[in-house]
Design an enzyme around this catalytic site. Structure first.
Site, PDB file in Angstrom:
ATOM      1  N   GLU A 216       0.557  -1.431  -0.222  1.00  0.00           N
ATOM      2  CA  GLU A 216      -0.340  -0.352   0.075  1.00  0.00           C
ATOM      3  C   GLU A 216       0.570   1.619  -0.078  1.00  0.00           C
ATOM      4  O   GLU A 216       2.767   1.213   0.458  1.00  0.00           O
ATOM      5  CB  GLU A 216      -1.202   0.035   0.940  1.00  0.00           C
ATOM      6  CG  GLU A 216       0.016  -0.052   2.619  1.00  0.00           C
ATOM      7  CD  GLU A 216      -0.909  -0.250   3.657  1.00  0.00           C
ATOM      8  OE1 GLU A 216      -1.504  -1.401   3.878  1.00  0.00           O
ATOM      9  OE2 GLU A 216      -1.304   0.696   4.377  1.00  0.00           O
TER      10      GLU A 216
ATOM     11  N   LYS B   6       2.904   4.770   1.039  1.00  0.00           N
ATOM     12  CA  LYS B   6       3.044   5.311   2.448  1.00  0.00           C
ATOM     13  C   LYS B   6       2.797   6.854   2.279  1.00  0.00           C
ATOM     14  O   LYS B   6       3.647   7.810   0.974  1.00  0.00           O
ATOM     15  CB  LYS B   6       4.259   5.028   2.817  1.00  0.00           C
ATOM     16  CG  LYS B   6       4.795   5.460   3.392  1.00  0.00           C
ATOM     17  CD  LYS B   6       6.892   4.959   3.963  1.00  0.00           C
ATOM     18  CE  LYS B   6       6.987   5.152   5.682  1.00  0.00           C
ATOM     19  NZ  LYS B   6       6.183   7.181   6.225  1.00  0.00           N
TER      20      LYS B   6
ATOM     21  N   ASP C 295       2.362  10.568   3.276  1.00  0.00           N
ATOM     22  CA  ASP C 295       3.968  11.601   3.685  1.00  0.00           C
ATOM     23  C   ASP C 295       2.848  12.810   4.470  1.00  0.00           C
ATOM     24  O   ASP C 295       2.603  13.349   4.350  1.00  0.00           O
ATOM     25  CB  ASP C 295       4.610  12.282   2.939  1.00  0.00           C
ATOM     26  CG  ASP C 295       5.677  12.878   3.152  1.00  0.00           C
ATOM     27  OD1 ASP C 295       6.100  12.547   4.519  1.00  0.00           O
ATOM     28  OD2 ASP C 295       6.458  13.109   2.526  1.00  0.00           O
TER      29      ASP C 295
ATOM     30  N   TYR D 183      -4.789   3.163   8.494  1.00  0.00           N
ATOM     31  CA  TYR D 183      -4.769   1.972   8.328  1.00  0.00           C
ATOM     32  C   TYR D 183      -3.868   0.661   9.106  1.00  0.00           C
ATOM     33  O   TYR D 183      -3.462   0.037   9.049  1.00  0.00           O
ATOM     34  CB  TYR D 183      -3.433   2.246   7.348  1.00  0.00           C
ATOM     35  CG  TYR D 183      -2.028   3.296   7.570  1.00  0.00           C
ATOM     36  CD1 TYR D 183      -1.731   2.702   9.025  1.00  0.00           C
ATOM     37  CD2 TYR D 183      -1.984   4.314   7.119  1.00  0.00           C
ATOM     38  CE1 TYR D 183      -0.677   3.891  10.054  1.00  0.00           C
ATOM     39  CE2 TYR D 183      -1.183   4.483   7.782  1.00  0.00           C
ATOM     40  CZ  TYR D 183      -0.674   4.473   8.941  1.00  0.00           C
ATOM     41  OH  TYR D 183      -0.067   6.094   9.857  1.00  0.00           O
TER      42      TYR D 183
ATOM     43  N   LYS E 206      11.175   3.186   0.538  1.00  0.00           N
ATOM     44  CA  LYS E 206      11.095   4.446   0.245  1.00  0.00           C
ATOM     45  C   LYS E 206      11.482   4.239  -1.413  1.00  0.00           C
ATOM     46  O   LYS E 206      12.488   4.306  -1.381  1.00  0.00           O
ATOM     47  CB  LYS E 206      12.377   4.971   0.622  1.00  0.00           C
ATOM     48  CG  LYS E 206      11.978   5.146   2.792  1.00  0.00           C
ATOM     49  CD  LYS E 206      10.988   6.913   3.201  1.00  0.00           C
ATOM     50  CE  LYS E 206      11.058   6.809   4.435  1.00  0.00           C
ATOM     51  NZ  LYS E 206      11.876   7.528   5.086  1.00  0.00           N
TER      52      LYS E 206
ATOM     53  N   CYS F 289      22.332  46.039 -17.865  1.00  0.00           N
ATOM     54  CA  CYS F 289      22.952  44.448 -18.134  1.00  0.00           C
ATOM     55  C   CYS F 289      24.180  44.321 -17.837  1.00  0.00           C
ATOM     56  O   CYS F 289      25.168  44.846 -18.545  1.00  0.00           O
ATOM     57  CB  CYS F 289      22.575  44.035 -19.950  1.00  0.00           C
ATOM     58  SG  CYS F 289      22.652  42.991 -21.124  1.00  0.00           S
TER      59      CYS F 289
ATOM     60  N   CYS G  15      26.319  44.003 -22.033  1.00  0.00           N
ATOM     61  CA  CYS G  15      26.321  45.278 -22.644  1.00  0.00           C
ATOM     62  C   CYS G  15      26.145  47.086 -21.918  1.00  0.00           C
ATOM     63  O   CYS G  15      26.457  47.592 -21.746  1.00  0.00           O
ATOM     64  CB  CYS G  15      25.315  45.799 -23.996  1.00  0.00           C
ATOM     65  SG  CYS G  15      24.147  45.621 -23.239  1.00  0.00           S
TER      66      CYS G  15
ATOM     67  N   CYS H 202      16.984  43.565 -21.480  1.00  0.00           N
ATOM     68  CA  CYS H 202      17.475  44.805 -21.685  1.00  0.00           C
ATOM     69  C   CYS H 202      17.219  45.037 -23.447  1.00  0.00           C
ATOM     70  O   CYS H 202      17.312  43.880 -24.528  1.00  0.00           O
ATOM     71  CB  CYS H 202      19.041  44.035 -22.225  1.00  0.00           C
ATOM     72  SG  CYS H 202      20.385  44.585 -23.190  1.00  0.00           S
TER      73      CYS H 202
ATOM     74  N   CYS I 276      23.192  44.302 -27.656  1.00  0.00           N
ATOM     75  CA  CYS I 276      23.914  43.611 -26.703  1.00  0.00           C
ATOM     76  C   CYS I 276      24.745  41.449 -27.203  1.00  0.00           C
ATOM     77  O   CYS I 276      24.394  41.137 -28.137  1.00  0.00           O
ATOM     78  CB  CYS I 276      23.262  43.436 -25.915  1.00  0.00           C
ATOM     79  SG  CYS I 276      22.957  42.138 -24.194  1.00  0.00           S
TER      80      CYS I 276
END
Ligand code: IVH
Length: 501
Positions: A110, A112, A114, A222, A316, A410, A413, A429, A435
């Site tokens: 089943e 697990k 969290d 459970y 896990k 920038c 540049c 920019c 640039c």
């Protein structure tokens, strides 16, 4: 070689501190995977030096405590933890141990969940108490909070309800509710929560049940603790684990729809794969699977250690959330001029790949996440999803972290950055024509799969072309000669390459 006793003491202290942060503060300081690794090292050390495995060792005890402000309640039957398996080999070893003692056994697999464990006492069918696991012997009385959980019946259904039963289960916050809650918090300018598990724990362990009532918590049951039918009938009236789930369900209690009885390691493996591939489609987060010997008589025969049953094990999944250090925040200037901050992290493996960079989208996002350079950060990569910096581990700060500020010019540049559109969160920019960063990115874009798909024209070649001065911008690509290319360091050795596009 470090002295085993000294290392043992160090590990115990570290583990106890992490347990306190996780169970008492609902604010973990390390990732689950790091915590599991510490516990594993301690277990291995104690296997080599059994004299170190005292009854107080974290390997022999169950995580939590009773926090101040909650009444402490003694469980009628102790609440256990589970031993962990991190690989199919670990599962196989556990199955082999079961088989040695009791022959081949059907096993319930089943999810697990969290969340956080809860013990629910029903007396003559009425919900009279909700208690957290605590140290397994005594937990916190959270009855008022538990009564606010909408999906949990206050009265058990059916004709055959016991005089007293402790039902064990997991309280969780559905993923959708978690996301909704965080969206609302952000709108209100408040800090979002890190993950559903901590939010659920923080929500249930509220001193004010009115706050809990605003959080759409849910429960899956459970297991059974103490059970008294009140008619002198002995337990077990139900002979199997899957029978317990049918009974819980007949009382109107929520149970998982994903439990399956299987036999043999191959069938367990198939279940684990299926569960993992579907984990993101579930209403709640899961961090693995729990495997339980189905036959309750065999469960009794196998018994328990001081902290976990021998008849069950938690498998896990590899972690999707890890901790790493945010070493720097840099900005990238893209081909459209959009300037994007991104995090540079100590490389870390998460969900099967090594991650060093993660976009932070814009300055607004950096502020929203509240991350600073030097922070320990939570990095999440769920399945195929792009890695995301979730936020800082505030409890791990040392004071040496630095706030980051978005540049106003920038970085390529020097042109002053402007808003993408008025009131926009993204900065740009405006120097599209000259640039260098934008030009390099546009050249690389032309070579990319989405455009002309030129194998030798990637980011490095684009930068080398731009820097060598053989072209001013991407338009120059179309007039390149072999002679030009020989002047570009990256192409010197590739005389016959078909770079000419
Ligand atoms: S059974 C005696 N089943 O995992 C066995 N536990 O890491 C008691 N958990 O403390 C646990 N999903 O809070 C069981 N399907 C599941 C579970 C589950 C989550 C939690 C539970 C337990 C912890 C151990």
């Amino acid at each position: 070689m470090t002295d085993p006793r000294a290392r043992h003491q160090e590990l115990v202290q570290e583990i106890e501190a992490h347990r306190h942060a996780y169970y008492a503060e609902d604010a973990p300081t390390v990732s689950d995977a790091e915590y599991d690794a510490l516990e594993r090292e301690l277990r291995e050390l104690e296997a080599l030096h059994p004299e170190l495995a005292t009854p107080e060792s974290p390997t022999q005890t169950v995580g939590g405590t009773v926090a101040l402000g909650f009444a402490s309640v003694t469980h009628r039957e102790r609440m256990m933890s589970l031993d962990n398996a991190f690989s199919l080999e670990d599962v196989e070893a556990w199955l082999a141990r079961v088989e040695r003692e009791a022959g081949p056994q059907p096993v319930v697999c089943e999810p697990k969940i969290d969340g956080l464990s809860i013990s629910l006492t029903y007396e003559h069918g009425e919900l009279t108490r909700g208690v957290t696991r605590g140290d397994g012997t005594t937990g916190e009385d959270v009855t008022a909070n538990v009564l606010t959980i909408a999906g949990l019946p206050r009265t058990l259904a059916g004709e055959h309800v016991p005089a007293l039963v402790e039902v064990r289960g997991e309280v969780y916050l559905p993923v959708a509710a978690f996301e909704e809650l965080n969206a609302r918090l952000l709108e209100e300018g408040k800090a979002p929560y890190a993950n559903p598990r901590n939010t659920a724990a923080g929500s249930l362990r509220q001193k004010d049940a009115a706050v809990t009532a605003t959080r759409p918590l849910a429960v899956t049951t459970y297991a059974l603790g103490a059970l008294d039918w009140g008619d002198g009938a002995p337990d077990p009236r139900v002979g199997s684990q899957h029978g317990i789930y049918a009974m819980l369900e007949s009382w109107g209690l929520p149970v998982t729809a994903h439990a399956r009885v299987v036999e043999g390691v191959d069938a367990v493996d198939a279940y684990l794969r299926e569960l993992e591939s579907g984990r993101h489609a579930m209403v709640h987060e899961i961090d693995g699977a729990v495997l339980k010997v189905d036959d309750r008589a065999v469960q009794g025969q196998l018994g328990s250690t001081s902290r976990a049953p021998r008849w069950a094990i938690a498998y896990k999944f590899p972690p999707e959330e890890v901790h790493t250090t945010l070493e720097d925040i840099r900005v990238d200037v893209g081909r459209t001029g959009r300037v994007t901050p991104y995090g540079v992290m100590t490389p870390v493996t998460v969900a099967g790949s090594t991650v060093t960079y993660a976009t932070l989208h814009n300055a607004h996002e950096v502020a929203r996440k509240g991350v600073r350079i030097g922070d320990t950060v939570v990095l999440r990569k769920a399945g195929d999803v792009i890695p995301e910096i979730v936020g800082p581990v505030v409890a791990a700060r040392t004071g040496a972290e630095r706030e980051w500020t978005m540049p106003t010019a920038c970085p390529s540049c020097g042109t002053e950055l402007v808003e993408q559109k008025e009131g926009d969160k993204d900065l740009r920019c405006p120097n599209a024509q000259f640039c260098p960063a934008q030009i390099v990115d546009r050249i690389a874009f032309i070579g990319s799969r989405g455009a002309f798909d030129v194998e030798v024209l990637g980011e490095k070649a684009a930068a080398a072309l731009a820097e060598s001065g053989v072209l001013e911008n991407e338009a120059g690509l179309f007039d390149l000669t072999q002679d030009d290319l020989r002047r570009v360091p990256l192409f010197v050795l590739e005389k016959d390459s078909k770079v000419g596009v």
